[in-house]
Each structure stands twice: as C-alpha cells, then as structure tokens.
Design a protein around this motif. Sequence first.
Motif, short mmCIF file in Angstrom:
data_model
loop_
_atom_site.label_atom_id
_atom_site.label_comp_id
_atom_site.label_asym_id
_atom_site.label_seq_id
_atom_site.Cartn_x
_atom_site.Cartn_y
_atom_site.Cartn_z
N LEU A 79 0.87 -1.17 0.00
CA LEU A 79 0.00 0.00 0.00
C LEU A 79 0.91 1.22 0.00
O LEU A 79 1.73 1.39 0.90
CB LEU A 79 -0.90 0.00 1.23
CG LEU A 79 -1.90 1.15 1.34
CD1 LEU A 79 -2.93 1.08 0.20
CD2 LEU A 79 -2.62 1.11 2.69
N VAL A 80 0.79 2.07 -1.02
CA VAL A 80 1.73 3.18 -1.19
C VAL A 80 0.99 4.50 -1.40
O VAL A 80 -0.20 4.53 -1.69
CB VAL A 80 2.66 2.93 -2.39
CG1 VAL A 80 3.43 1.63 -2.23
CG2 VAL A 80 1.86 2.91 -3.70
N ASP A 81 1.74 5.59 -1.25
CA ASP A 81 1.25 6.91 -1.64
C ASP A 81 1.84 7.23 -3.01
O ASP A 81 3.03 6.99 -3.26
CB ASP A 81 1.70 7.97 -0.63
CG ASP A 81 0.97 7.87 0.68
OD1 ASP A 81 -0.27 7.78 0.66
OD2 ASP A 81 1.63 7.88 1.74
N GLN A 82 1.01 7.76 -3.90
CA GLN A 82 1.49 8.11 -5.22
C GLN A 82 0.81 9.41 -5.67
O GLN A 82 -0.18 9.84 -5.08
CB GLN A 82 1.19 6.99 -6.22
CG GLN A 82 -0.29 6.68 -6.40
CD GLN A 82 -0.55 5.62 -7.45
OE1 GLN A 82 0.36 4.89 -7.86
NE2 GLN A 82 -1.77 5.53 -7.92
N ASP A 83 1.36 10.01 -6.71
CA ASP A 83 0.75 11.22 -7.24
C ASP A 83 -0.62 10.90 -7.82
O ASP A 83 -0.83 9.84 -8.42
CB ASP A 83 1.63 11.82 -8.33
CG ASP A 83 2.94 12.38 -7.79
OD1 ASP A 83 2.97 12.75 -6.59
OD2 ASP A 83 3.92 12.43 -8.55
N LYS A 84 -1.54 11.84 -7.66
CA LYS A 84 -2.86 11.69 -8.25
C LYS A 84 -2.71 11.71 -9.77
O LYS A 84 -2.04 12.59 -10.32
CB LYS A 84 -3.77 12.82 -7.78
CG LYS A 84 -5.23 12.67 -8.16
CD LYS A 84 -6.06 13.87 -7.75
CE LYS A 84 -6.05 14.08 -6.23
NZ LYS A 84 -7.00 15.18 -5.86
N PRO A 85 -3.30 10.73 -10.49
CA PRO A 85 -3.15 10.71 -11.95
C PRO A 85 -3.83 11.91 -12.61
O PRO A 85 -4.78 12.49 -12.07
CB PRO A 85 -3.80 9.39 -12.37
CG PRO A 85 -4.71 9.04 -11.25
CD PRO A 85 -4.08 9.57 -10.00
N VAL A 86 -3.34 12.26 -13.78
CA VAL A 86 -3.87 13.41 -14.53
C VAL A 86 -4.59 12.88 -15.77
O VAL A 86 -4.00 12.12 -16.56
CB VAL A 86 -2.74 14.37 -14.95
CG1 VAL A 86 -3.30 15.52 -15.80
CG2 VAL A 86 -2.02 14.90 -13.72
N GLY A 105 -16.66 1.78 -14.40
CA GLY A 105 -16.05 1.32 -15.63
C GLY A 105 -14.75 0.57 -15.40
O GLY A 105 -14.47 0.11 -14.29
N SER A 106 -13.97 0.46 -16.48
CA SER A 106 -12.71 -0.28 -16.45
C SER A 106 -11.54 0.69 -16.38
O SER A 106 -11.25 1.38 -17.37
CB SER A 106 -12.59 -1.15 -17.71
OG SER A 106 -13.67 -2.07 -17.80
N PRO A 107 -10.84 0.78 -15.26
CA PRO A 107 -9.80 1.80 -15.08
C PRO A 107 -8.54 1.54 -15.90
O PRO A 107 -8.16 0.41 -16.16
CB PRO A 107 -9.49 1.73 -13.58
CG PRO A 107 -9.87 0.34 -13.18
CD PRO A 107 -11.04 -0.03 -14.04
N LEU A 108 -7.91 2.64 -16.27
CA LEU A 108 -6.62 2.58 -16.97
C LEU A 108 -5.47 2.44 -15.99
O LEU A 108 -4.41 1.90 -16.34
CB LEU A 108 -6.42 3.86 -17.80
CG LEU A 108 -7.38 4.10 -18.96
CD1 LEU A 108 -7.24 5.52 -19.47
CD2 LEU A 108 -7.13 3.09 -20.07
N THR A 109 -5.65 2.96 -14.78
CA THR A 109 -4.56 3.01 -13.82
C THR A 109 -4.88 2.25 -12.53
O THR A 109 -4.36 2.55 -11.48
CB THR A 109 -4.21 4.47 -13.47
OG1 THR A 109 -5.41 5.16 -13.06
CG2 THR A 109 -3.63 5.18 -14.68
N GLY A 110 -5.70 1.22 -12.61
CA GLY A 110 -5.98 0.36 -11.47
C GLY A 110 -7.08 0.88 -10.57
O GLY A 110 -7.22 2.09 -10.37
#
Length: 306
Positions: free
Chosen positions: A18-25, A91-96
């Motif tokens: 479980l990680v912290d990551q940048d919010k996708p754009v 829907g079906s996510p691109l980034t999980g």
Amino acid sequence: MSKAYVFTGNGGPEVEALVDQDKPVPGPGELLVAVRAAGVNPVDWKLRTGYTRPGSVPQSFPTVFGSEAAGVVEAIGPDVEGFAAGDEVFGSPLTGGYAEHTLLPVAVTAHKPAGLSFTDAAVLPVAAATAYDGMRQLGLAPGATLLVTGAGGGVGSAAVQLAHHAGVKVIGAASAAKKEFVESLGAVHVESGAGFAARARAANPGGIDAVFDLVGGDTLREAAQLLADPATLISAGGKQLVAELGGAPVERARTAAVLREVADLVVAGALRTHVTRTWPLAGAGEALRAVEEGHALGKTVIEVTA
C-alpha cells in the motif's frame, strides 16, 4: 497524494504494498475519478504473477491492482463529452481500481444509475459484463440447457442468472460448499471435480445444448465431451484450449453500452451482484488472498472511504 495498493514486480504476495502516489492526470478521453469501490477478480492476482493479456503492453512497476471501479468524477480530460465533475460513474480503469483515485476511459465508462450502489456498480465491468457478452454470443433460445462451470464465482453466478432470466435451463458446476448458493441463483447444482460431466448428464438426461466455461484445463476438456456441436462451447477460462476443442473464447464487447445494459438489469432486479464480502483499501491484500485462494463466494469488493 493518493493511496493505492500495488505490486512492485512479478511474484507472490511479497511484492504487494500500500503506497502513496501522485494523483493521476486525465488525458484526452479520460476521467479522473475518486474511487468509492473496486471489484476484486482472479485476473488481478494473475497479472501480479506475470500473466499478460493478449495484445497488452509490457508491465511497468509499480502497478496498481484492479480492473473495475466505481466512483465520482473529479476532473475531465480534453475531448470528453457527456461527463462532468460530480458525476457518479463506473467502468474499467486505466490506472488500477485499488486506489483512492484512478483514470477511466470514457469509451468503457457509464453513468451509475441512482438505484445502484457504488459497491454493486464496481463489480459489473468485468464479471457481469463478461457473463452478458458470453450469453449474447451463445444466443440460446428459451428452453435450451446450458452448463456453466465455475458457477459459484463472479462471472459464473452472473451467467447463471442471465441464462435463467432468459428462460434457459442451467446446470451449474461448483464445489459442494457452493451448492446452496448456486441453487439460489436458479440452477441445478452438480458437484465440480473429476467426473462432473457424468453428473451433469445425469442431471439432465435430455442433453446439454451449450457450455459456458469459466475454469479451463481438465474441466473444459471434460465439459466439451457433453456437446454434440463444439460450436456451442465458449470459455473465459481457457481461451487457447477452447479453440483447439472447436469452441471459442468469450468475445468481449468492452463498451459503455454494455455496462449500461448490465446496470439496468441489476436495477430491474433481473441480476443480483452477490457481493458477499467487502474490505477497506487497507485490507486489499486480505481481499486478494480470499479470491486467489478460491475461498470467495460471489463477488469481493474493496470499499474506499469517501
């Protein structure tokens, strides 16, 4: 930052975190969605082990788990029409999907009906939509008899219900522990395992008209023996083998239109999602283990706190 449950390489549970990551754009044709719920599917852990979908690009790490999600639109990318911030979608996510935020492509994203919960919507893009596509591919007439292998799982339970709703008689192969569940869906249960085909034949002496396989391997081989015409054999569990046996893989439509149709069936009461267990995002590993080890009944969902 946004929390996400990822795998950092190919392997077993030891590569999960479980990680912290940048919010996708969001890019062109994409939606940034604050995830409320994500479905858990066998393909999730298979991808972690190194399995690749035909035609897919090589994995890059870390990779966020999850191939279906529901949530609220936060932002829209260029060239997006029909969606706005605040819309409830799935829907079906691109980034999980196992994340606080993800990107959904508008081509495979639908508005969530008001009568459908985020938890139920999150399990429709993979399991229910696969079942819907398979049943449409078979095109069985009312009164036909269908054998569904893996009838106690997510895709199997949806396929049983859709067939039953269409007036098709269903034989559901599943473990003895799932007998009551399979029968509650409207199917005649036969115990899975070696010799199940003989049990299916005995359960319906008039013969089996079609097989919807969700297991593959020896189960698929045995099921194929029940059919006079292999063209009525489809599989989502053994794509290469089913072709060798004269059948066909399930042809996935992967469109927003199918998602809307499946959601309408749930709202109308013709299809129940059978979400039997939920976990918080912090418990994503436990949720994945339940599915990976085959203990999950129906559908498993990760709920992300709003």
